[in-house]
Motif scaffolding. Structure first.
Motif, mmCIF file in Angstrom:
data_model
loop_
_atom_site.group_PDB
_atom_site.id
_atom_site.type_symbol
_atom_site.label_atom_id
_atom_site.label_comp_id
_atom_site.label_asym_id
_atom_site.label_seq_id
_atom_site.Cartn_x
_atom_site.Cartn_y
_atom_site.Cartn_z
ATOM 1 N N ALA A 267 1.401 -7.088 1.417
ATOM 2 C CA ALA A 267 0.792 -8.262 2.046
ATOM 3 C C ALA A 267 1.185 -8.333 3.518
ATOM 4 O O ALA A 267 0.349 -8.652 4.384
ATOM 5 C CB ALA A 267 1.221 -9.531 1.316
ATOM 6 N N GLY A 268 2.428 -8.011 3.824
ATOM 7 C CA GLY A 268 2.863 -8.002 5.216
ATOM 8 C C GLY A 268 2.145 -6.957 6.040
ATOM 9 O O GLY A 268 1.826 -7.184 7.216
ATOM 10 N N PHE A 269 1.884 -5.806 5.442
ATOM 11 C CA PHE A 269 1.145 -4.749 6.135
ATOM 12 C C PHE A 269 -0.265 -5.219 6.465
ATOM 13 O O PHE A 269 -0.760 -5.007 7.574
ATOM 14 C CB PHE A 269 1.101 -3.509 5.239
ATOM 15 C CG PHE A 269 0.452 -2.313 5.867
ATOM 16 C CD1 PHE A 269 1.197 -1.411 6.609
ATOM 17 C CD2 PHE A 269 -0.907 -2.064 5.703
ATOM 18 C CE1 PHE A 269 0.611 -0.295 7.185
ATOM 19 C CE2 PHE A 269 -1.510 -0.962 6.270
ATOM 20 C CZ PHE A 269 -0.749 -0.079 7.022
ATOM 21 N N LEU A 270 -0.916 -5.873 5.513
ATOM 22 C CA LEU A 270 -2.262 -6.391 5.764
ATOM 23 C C LEU A 270 -2.248 -7.432 6.881
ATOM 24 O O LEU A 270 -3.135 -7.444 7.744
ATOM 25 C CB LEU A 270 -2.825 -7.012 4.481
ATOM 26 C CG LEU A 270 -3.063 -6.068 3.306
ATOM 27 C CD1 LEU A 270 -3.443 -6.875 2.065
ATOM 28 C CD2 LEU A 270 -4.148 -5.044 3.621
ATOM 29 N N LYS A 271 -1.257 -8.288 6.870
ATOM 30 C CA LYS A 271 -1.151 -9.304 7.922
ATOM 31 C C LYS A 271 -0.979 -8.656 9.289
ATOM 32 O O LYS A 271 -1.523 -9.144 10.285
ATOM 33 C CB LYS A 271 0.004 -10.254 7.615
ATOM 34 C CG LYS A 271 -0.234 -11.126 6.391
ATOM 35 C CD LYS A 271 1.003 -11.929 6.018
ATOM 36 C CE LYS A 271 0.780 -12.712 4.727
ATOM 37 N NZ LYS A 271 2.008 -13.452 4.299
ATOM 38 N N ALA A 272 -0.240 -7.551 9.348
ATOM 39 C CA ALA A 272 -0.097 -6.822 10.608
ATOM 40 C C ALA A 272 -1.430 -6.254 11.072
ATOM 41 O O ALA A 272 -1.624 -6.009 12.268
ATOM 42 C CB ALA A 272 0.928 -5.701 10.452
ATOM 43 N N GLY A 273 -2.356 -6.061 10.121
ATOM 44 C CA GLY A 273 -3.703 -5.598 10.445
ATOM 45 C C GLY A 273 -4.679 -6.741 10.660
ATOM 46 O O GLY A 273 -5.890 -6.540 10.589
ATOM 47 N N ASP A 274 -4.150 -7.958 10.895
ATOM 48 C CA ASP A 274 -4.959 -9.152 11.179
ATOM 49 C C ASP A 274 -5.813 -9.591 9.994
ATOM 50 O O ASP A 274 -6.930 -10.075 10.166
ATOM 51 C CB ASP A 274 -5.846 -8.941 12.421
ATOM 52 C CG ASP A 274 -5.032 -8.748 13.695
ATOM 53 O OD1 ASP A 274 -3.988 -9.412 13.814
ATOM 54 O OD2 ASP A 274 -5.431 -7.943 14.537
ATOM 55 N N ILE A 275 -5.296 -9.403 8.795
ATOM 56 C CA ILE A 275 -5.978 -9.867 7.584
ATOM 57 C C ILE A 275 -5.147 -10.985 6.978
ATOM 58 O O ILE A 275 -3.932 -10.835 6.785
ATOM 59 C CB ILE A 275 -6.150 -8.715 6.577
ATOM 60 C CG1 ILE A 275 -7.071 -7.636 7.165
ATOM 61 C CG2 ILE A 275 -6.694 -9.231 5.247
ATOM 62 C CD1 ILE A 275 -7.089 -6.353 6.366
ATOM 63 N N GLU A 276 -5.773 -12.108 6.682
ATOM 64 C CA GLU A 276 -5.075 -13.240 6.088
ATOM 65 C C GLU A 276 -4.957 -13.018 4.578
ATOM 66 O O GLU A 276 -5.955 -12.822 3.890
ATOM 67 C CB GLU A 276 -5.818 -14.542 6.372
ATOM 68 C CG GLU A 276 -5.112 -15.772 5.812
ATOM 69 C CD GLU A 276 -5.851 -17.064 6.074
ATOM 70 O OE1 GLU A 276 -5.431 -18.105 5.530
ATOM 71 O OE2 GLU A 276 -6.859 -17.031 6.814
ATOM 72 N N VAL A 277 -3.746 -13.084 4.075
ATOM 73 C CA VAL A 277 -3.489 -12.926 2.642
ATOM 74 C C VAL A 277 -3.207 -14.306 2.063
ATOM 75 O O VAL A 277 -2.188 -14.930 2.381
ATOM 76 C CB VAL A 277 -2.306 -11.974 2.385
ATOM 77 C CG1 VAL A 277 -2.054 -11.833 0.885
ATOM 78 C CG2 VAL A 277 -2.571 -10.609 3.013
#
Length: 254
Positions: free
Chosen positions: A136-146
């Motif tokens: 989830a943190g990796f996705l957030k670093a890619g500007d995706i809201e989890v």
């Protein structure tokens, strides 16, 4: 013919890829090289060891001889545990060794979410909670809201590879969230290729699975668009939304 080379750890769900070849029903080929896994455990240290440069480089020559035009490290956990910057460096090193565009399943998820135009996602993972949180943190670093993250506490890829359709449905439903525009199942050890349309109908929204997005990412790097509704929404659009189909990847050639 388009050939996407896959570096795959272990054997848990390797049969998903011949199945995807059949579903694509075209001249796309997905040769696969098995990398060493060490101890089969979803722990940060073991996942980092699985993604070590020397282990990934071992299969490069075989896939090059198979005619691969692009290469994907077909592992989610063995990528995102390095963090956003570390995962980029991992793939850049692989691309240099291979002399072709390269990516990983972790980045495939980020690019696939963008392809769908989704802004908010839910993560339904087999992993222990700690590992699911790192994804989830990796996705957030890619500007995706989890908006929701579910871990299932499965320690080994071998166990995940035994999950049947019923467990897969329970995972997807349990990990969904009303605010999520897509649900992500980040485990290349799960057999998912045969069930994606069923899961999407059940949830009423796009479902992205690890093996599905891996193949899509490799085709993206090879600048090849494939159409197959049997593989879900991601493969069901013949023409991408304006500005979303980006062939840029990590392309390091020497």
């Amino acid at each position: 013919m388009t050939t996407v080379g896959l570096l795959y750890p272990g054997h848990s769900a390797e049969d998903d890829f011949p199945r995807i070849e059949i579903m694509l029903d075209s001249d796309i080929r997905l040769p696969l090289f098995h990398t060493e896994t060490g101890e089969d455990a979803r722990r940060v240290d073991e996942l980092r060891a699985m993604g070590a440069p020397d282990l990934l480089a071992a299969g490069v020559e075989e896939l090059r001889l198979a005619g691969a035009e692009a290469l994907v490290w077909t592992c989610t956990g063995g990528s995102f545990v390095y963090g956003w910057d570390g995962a980029h460096e991992q793939i850049a090193t692989l691309a240099r060794a291979a002399g072709m565009p390269a990516s990983s399943t972790s980045f495939a998820f980020v690019h696939a979410v963008r392809e769908l135009g989704a802004r908010r996602v839910a993560v339904a993972a087999t992993y222990p909670e700690e590992i699911a949180g790192l994804f989830a943190g990796f996705l957030k670093a890619g500007d995706i809201e989890v908006v929701a993250t579910r871990g299932s506490g499965i320690i080994t890829a071998r166990e995940a590879g035994t999950w049947d359709a019923e467990l897969l449905r329970e995972l997807a439903v349990g990990g969904d969230h009303p605010d999520a525009e897509a649900v992500l199942l980040p485990d290349t050890a799960l057999h998912t290729a045969a069930y994606i349309p069923e899961l999407e109908e059940l949830l009423g929204k796009p479902v992205l699975t690890a093996n599905q997005v891996t193949v899509w990412e490799g085709l993206r790097l090879a600048d090849r668009r494939a159409w197959s509704p049997k593989l879900g929404t991601l493969f069901a659009t013949r023409v991408p939304p304006p500005g979303t189909w980006d062939t840029r990847g990590i392309e390091v050639r020497e």
